[in-house]
Design an enzyme around this catalytic site. Structure first.
Site, PDB file in Angstrom:
ATOM      1  N   ASP A  33      51.491  23.680  -6.340  1.00  0.00           N
ATOM      2  CA  ASP A  33      52.142  24.968  -6.104  1.00  0.00           C
ATOM      3  C   ASP A  33      52.251  25.664  -7.459  1.00  0.00           C
ATOM      4  OD1 ASP A  33      54.366  25.930  -3.607  1.00  0.00           O
ATOM      5  OD2 ASP A  33      54.219  27.052  -5.483  1.00  0.00           O
ATOM      6  N   ASN A  37      56.698  31.529  -5.569  1.00  0.00           N
ATOM      7  CA  ASN A  37      57.778  31.881  -4.635  1.00  0.00           C
ATOM      8  C   ASN A  37      58.603  30.650  -4.276  1.00  0.00           C
ATOM      9  OD1 ASN A  37      59.149  33.839  -3.065  1.00  0.00           O
ATOM     10  ND2 ASN A  37      58.135  33.091  -1.206  1.00  0.00           N
ATOM     11  N   LEU A  61      45.988  27.756  -7.083  1.00  0.00           N
ATOM     12  CA  LEU A  61      44.854  27.182  -6.344  1.00  0.00           C
ATOM     13  C   LEU A  61      43.530  27.799  -6.748  1.00  0.00           C
ATOM     14  CD1 LEU A  61      45.811  26.786  -2.601  1.00  0.00           C
ATOM     15  CD2 LEU A  61      45.384  25.002  -4.259  1.00  0.00           C
ATOM     16  N   SER A 126      48.928  32.577  11.532  1.00  0.00           N
ATOM     17  CA  SER A 126      50.121  33.300  11.973  1.00  0.00           C
ATOM     18  C   SER A 126      49.855  34.073  13.249  1.00  0.00           C
ATOM     19  CB  SER A 126      50.494  34.268  10.839  1.00  0.00           C
ATOM     20  OG  SER A 126      51.307  35.299  11.310  1.00  0.00           O
ATOM     21  N   TYR A 150      48.390  41.510   5.328  1.00  0.00           N
ATOM     22  CA  TYR A 150      48.755  40.093   5.411  1.00  0.00           C
ATOM     23  C   TYR A 150      48.054  39.435   6.604  1.00  0.00           C
ATOM     24  CZ  TYR A 150      51.481  36.010   6.787  1.00  0.00           C
ATOM     25  OH  TYR A 150      51.850  34.751   7.200  1.00  0.00           O
ATOM     26  N   LYS A 154      44.899  36.451   7.041  1.00  0.00           N
ATOM     27  CA  LYS A 154      44.935  35.244   7.888  1.00  0.00           C
ATOM     28  C   LYS A 154      43.713  35.230   8.817  1.00  0.00           C
ATOM     29  CE  LYS A 154      48.731  33.469   6.378  1.00  0.00           C
ATOM     30  NZ  LYS A 154      48.709  32.253   5.594  1.00  0.00           N
ATOM     31  N   LEU A 201      64.721  38.923   9.843  1.00  0.00           N
ATOM     32  CA  LEU A 201      66.003  38.994  10.536  1.00  0.00           C
ATOM     33  C   LEU A 201      66.969  37.868  10.148  1.00  0.00           C
ATOM     34  CD1 LEU A 201      67.804  40.271  12.676  1.00  0.00           C
ATOM     35  CD2 LEU A 201      66.495  39.065  14.438  1.00  0.00           C
ATOM     36  N   ARG A 232      61.167  37.997  20.152  1.00  0.00           N
ATOM     37  CA  ARG A 232      60.278  37.131  19.378  1.00  0.00           C
ATOM     38  C   ARG A 232      60.406  35.696  19.870  1.00  0.00           C
ATOM     39  NH1 ARG A 232      58.891  41.360  18.274  1.00  0.00           N
ATOM     40  NH2 ARG A 232      58.610  42.420  16.282  1.00  0.00           N
TER      41      ARG A 232
HETATM   42  P1  NAD Z   1      56.642  30.243   0.968  1.00  0.00           P
HETATM   43  O1  NAD Z   1      56.450  31.460   0.146  1.00  0.00           O
HETATM   44  O2  NAD Z   1      58.001  29.653   1.028  1.00  0.00           O
HETATM   45  O3  NAD Z   1      55.621  29.096   0.502  1.00  0.00           O
HETATM   46  C1  NAD Z   1      54.335  29.383   0.018  1.00  0.00           C
HETATM   47  C2  NAD Z   1      54.171  28.645  -1.309  1.00  0.00           C
HETATM   48  O4  NAD Z   1      52.852  28.893  -1.820  1.00  0.00           O
HETATM   49  C3  NAD Z   1      55.161  29.078  -2.377  1.00  0.00           C
HETATM   50  O5  NAD Z   1      55.838  27.940  -2.868  1.00  0.00           O
HETATM   51  C4  NAD Z   1      54.286  29.729  -3.456  1.00  0.00           C
HETATM   52  O6  NAD Z   1      54.810  29.511  -4.751  1.00  0.00           O
HETATM   53  C5  NAD Z   1      52.949  29.047  -3.235  1.00  0.00           C
HETATM   54  N1  NAD Z   1      51.755  29.814  -3.638  1.00  0.00           N
HETATM   55  C6  NAD Z   1      51.438  31.093  -3.320  1.00  0.00           C
HETATM   56  N2  NAD Z   1      50.227  31.420  -3.832  1.00  0.00           N
HETATM   57  C7  NAD Z   1      49.771  30.315  -4.498  1.00  0.00           C
HETATM   58  C8  NAD Z   1      48.594  30.024  -5.244  1.00  0.00           C
HETATM   59  N3  NAD Z   1      47.624  30.934  -5.424  1.00  0.00           N
HETATM   60  N4  NAD Z   1      48.464  28.805  -5.792  1.00  0.00           N
HETATM   61  C9  NAD Z   1      49.447  27.860  -5.632  1.00  0.00           C
HETATM   62  N5  NAD Z   1      50.579  28.082  -4.945  1.00  0.00           N
HETATM   63  C10 NAD Z   1      50.745  29.293  -4.387  1.00  0.00           C
HETATM   64  O7  NAD Z   1      56.111  30.570   2.436  1.00  0.00           O
HETATM   65  P2  NAD Z   1      56.304  29.757   3.793  1.00  0.00           P
HETATM   66  O8  NAD Z   1      57.231  30.520   4.663  1.00  0.00           O
HETATM   67  O9  NAD Z   1      56.563  28.331   3.511  1.00  0.00           O
HETATM   68  O10 NAD Z   1      54.846  29.951   4.417  1.00  0.00           O
HETATM   69  C11 NAD Z   1      53.843  28.959   4.258  1.00  0.00           C
HETATM   70  C12 NAD Z   1      52.572  29.462   4.894  1.00  0.00           C
HETATM   71  O11 NAD Z   1      52.818  29.740   6.269  1.00  0.00           O
HETATM   72  C13 NAD Z   1      52.033  30.760   4.286  1.00  0.00           C
HETATM   73  O12 NAD Z   1      50.634  30.684   4.237  1.00  0.00           O
HETATM   74  C14 NAD Z   1      52.477  31.815   5.274  1.00  0.00           C
HETATM   75  O13 NAD Z   1      51.630  32.932   5.274  1.00  0.00           O
HETATM   76  C15 NAD Z   1      52.399  31.055   6.591  1.00  0.00           C
HETATM   77  N6  NAD Z   1      53.275  31.612   7.619  1.00  0.00           N
HETATM   78  C16 NAD Z   1      54.607  31.785   7.354  1.00  0.00           C
HETATM   79  C17 NAD Z   1      55.441  32.353   8.308  1.00  0.00           C
HETATM   80  C18 NAD Z   1      56.910  32.592   8.003  1.00  0.00           C
HETATM   81  O14 NAD Z   1      57.533  33.415   8.687  1.00  0.00           O
HETATM   82  N7  NAD Z   1      57.514  31.914   7.040  1.00  0.00           N
HETATM   83  C19 NAD Z   1      54.910  32.735   9.550  1.00  0.00           C
HETATM   84  C20 NAD Z   1      53.551  32.521   9.806  1.00  0.00           C
HETATM   85  C21 NAD Z   1      52.740  31.956   8.819  1.00  0.00           C
HETATM   86  N1  UDP Z   2      64.955  43.080  12.653  1.00  0.00           N
HETATM   87  C1  UDP Z   2      66.101  43.859  12.678  1.00  0.00           C
HETATM   88  N2  UDP Z   2      66.797  44.011  11.506  1.00  0.00           N
HETATM   89  C2  UDP Z   2      66.416  43.416  10.324  1.00  0.00           C
HETATM   90  C3  UDP Z   2      65.242  42.622  10.323  1.00  0.00           C
HETATM   91  C4  UDP Z   2      64.528  42.478  11.515  1.00  0.00           C
HETATM   92  O1  UDP Z   2      66.485  44.407  13.712  1.00  0.00           O
HETATM   93  O2  UDP Z   2      67.087  43.627   9.298  1.00  0.00           O
HETATM   94  C5  UDP Z   2      64.206  42.878  13.910  1.00  0.00           C
HETATM   95  C6  UDP Z   2      62.765  43.385  13.829  1.00  0.00           C
HETATM   96  O3  UDP Z   2      62.709  44.733  14.181  1.00  0.00           O
HETATM   97  C7  UDP Z   2      62.052  42.457  14.837  1.00  0.00           C
HETATM   98  C8  UDP Z   2      62.873  41.164  14.771  1.00  0.00           C
HETATM   99  O4  UDP Z   2      64.109  41.491  14.152  1.00  0.00           O
HETATM  100  O5  UDP Z   2      62.215  43.005  16.124  1.00  0.00           O
HETATM  101  C9  UDP Z   2      62.180  40.073  13.960  1.00  0.00           C
HETATM  102  O6  UDP Z   2      61.835  40.617  12.699  1.00  0.00           O
HETATM  103  P1  UDP Z   2      61.272  39.735  11.503  1.00  0.00           P
HETATM  104  O7  UDP Z   2      60.987  40.654  10.359  1.00  0.00           O
HETATM  105  O8  UDP Z   2      62.217  38.595  11.248  1.00  0.00           O
HETATM  106  O9  UDP Z   2      59.943  39.094  12.109  1.00  0.00           O
HETATM  107  P2  UDP Z   2      58.580  39.811  12.610  1.00  0.00           P
HETATM  108  O10 UDP Z   2      58.817  41.255  12.783  1.00  0.00           O
HETATM  109  O11 UDP Z   2      57.601  39.500  11.545  1.00  0.00           O
HETATM  110  O12 UDP Z   2      58.256  39.151  13.906  1.00  0.00           O
END
Ligand code: NAD
Ligand code: UDP
Length: 341
Positions: A33, A37, A61, A126, A150, A154, A201, A232
């Site tokens: 990592d 973040n 990476l 995602s 974003y 993906k 949220l 959701r």
């Molecule tokens: P996060 O930001 O907590 O974790 C991602 C990690 O990747 C971080 O620790 C960051 O430092 C590291 N990173 C970023 N770019 C890098 C690079 N180039 N080299 C090495 N390390 C790097 O995010 P998360 O919520 O744990 O999400 C993990 C994965 O799941 C992500 O790919 C994200 O897009 C995907 N995802 C997350 C959600 C969500 O809502 N959290 C939903 C769908 C998909």
């Molecule tokens: N949302 C909201 N207030 C906030 C953040 C999110 O009402 O401060 C609502 C947003 O409109 C969505 C839901 O909560 O309907 C989930 O939002 P989030 O950003 O958590 O996830 P995503 O939109 O990516 O599914």
């Protein structure tokens, strides 16, 4: 048993929970990592929970040579790839950063894997890959049409990974499409951190609940849903972590690229989530209804039946569990990993 699983982004929110699940299941892991973040403190928390501090390499990476060195040093046999940027709004403001990091880091990882002849990869995709006009519940073959950079990264990564099968028949690829992850480790030692004011949220709700932010804005209550707010499919991060282990197990017996939705199959509205948090914390959340947020879809719910049929995985934890664990994390770590206890 695998020799080592490389967990990219393993100090992040979902990666750290999966790292714990892997260690508890007896896998050996190594984490890469760049801490873009996340915090090194996560490694101590993993040690507290599992009794093991996994080897950690702080690197980007996109530094392919370093990734290759890690493969050689640890005899890695499979990779779980969580690393990447994940904020939709930020991706709209700075698309170049998203394309460069998410796609660049995956291409570099693939190159290093090919050189080391490692062919098992599980990728964090995602629900944002699905079309915003598609009707829920989404099946894996539901139309794809991401509406922000974003989601587009993906989608493009999924295409690139699927293409790998054409060049080498040994590839085993899992594309895990997460719905809305919530919750934290039940010990309260691992959870989600936000730099600055959160956009999502639950982290926003937690900061209002703890008095750090004055009021929750509910983005619209005039949608065509039972209570007028968006719906959701929220899923506990511990259930997501288990989904990765199930996918790894599945891929041991199969080559090819396989996509699975990881969701509960149940929808929860914004108001229902707020009311569950109120029940958990025991007092009302200060809130107001504001206008709709641009780009929000009314409803996004998974059809997770393919994951159950093929992986024998299904989400077990409830919205109550998610709210309780998020609140426990928030209380123990009001300032994220920089909190002291
Ligand atoms: P996060 O930001 O907590 O974790 C991602 C990690 O990747 C971080 O620790 C960051 O430092 C590291 N990173 C970023 N770019 C890098 C690079 N180039 N080299 C090495 N390390 C790097 O995010 P998360 O919520 O744990 O999400 C993990 C994965 O799941 C992500 O790919 C994200 O897009 C995907 N995802 C997350 C959600 C969500 O809502 N959290 C939903 C769908 C998909
Ligand atoms: N949302 C909201 N207030 C906030 C953040 C999110 O009402 O401060 C609502 C947003 O409109 C969505 C839901 O909560 O309907 C989930 O939002 P989030 O950003 O958590 O996830 P995503 O939109 O990516 O599914």
């Amino acid at each position: 048993m695998d020799k080592y699983v490389l967990v990219t982004g393993g100090t992040g929110y979902i990666g750290s929970h999966t790292a714990v699940a892997l260690l508890e299941a007896g896998y050996q892991i190594v984490i890469i990592d760049n801490l873009n973040n996340s915090s090194k403190e996560v490694l101590s928390r993993i040690e507290e929970i599992t009794g093991t501090t996994p080897p950690f390499v702080q690197a980007d990476l996109r530094d392919t040579d370093t990734v290759h060195e890690v493969f050689e040093k640890y005899s890695v046999t499979s990779v779980m790839h969580f690393a990447g940027h994940k904020a939709v709004g930020e991706s709209v403001e700075n698309p170049s950063m998203y394309y460069a990091n998410n796609i660049g880091s995956t291409l570099s990882l693939i190159e290093a894997m090919q050189a080391a002849e490692i062919f098992t990869l599980i990728f964090s995709s995602s629900a944002t890959v699905y079309s915003s006009t598609a009707l829920s519940p989404f099946k894996e073959e539901t139309e794809k049409d991401p509406i922000n950079p974003y989601g587009m990264t993906k989608y493009l990564i999924e295409q690139r990974l699927t293409d790998l099968i054409k060049t080498h028949a040994d590839w085993r690829i899992g594309l895990l499409r997460y719905f809305n992850p919530l919750g934290a480790h039940p010990t309260g030692r691992l959870g989600e951190t936000s730099i600055g004011t959160p956009n999502n949220l639950m982290p926003y709700l937690m900061q209002v609940a703890s008095g750090k932010l004055p009021k929750l804005k509910i983005f619209g209550d005039d949608y065509d849903t039972p209570d007028g707010t968006c719906i959701r499919d929220y899923i506990h991060v511990a259930d997501l972590a288990k989904g990765h282990l199930a996918a790894l197990q599945f891929l041991k017996g199969r080559t090819g690229a396989h996509a699975w939705n990881l969701g509960t199959g149940k929808g929860t509205s914004v108001l229902e989530l707020v009311e569950t948090v109120e029940k958990v914390i025991g007092y009302p959340i200060n809130r107001e209804i504001t206008s709709r947020r641009e780009g929000d879809v009314i409803e996004a719910i998974a059809d997770p039946s393919k994951a159950y049929a093929e992986l024998l995985w299904r989400a077990e934890l409830t919205i109550d569990d998610m709210c309780k664990d998020s609140w426990n994390w928030q209380q123990q770590n009001p300032d994220g990993y920089s909190s002291t206890r």
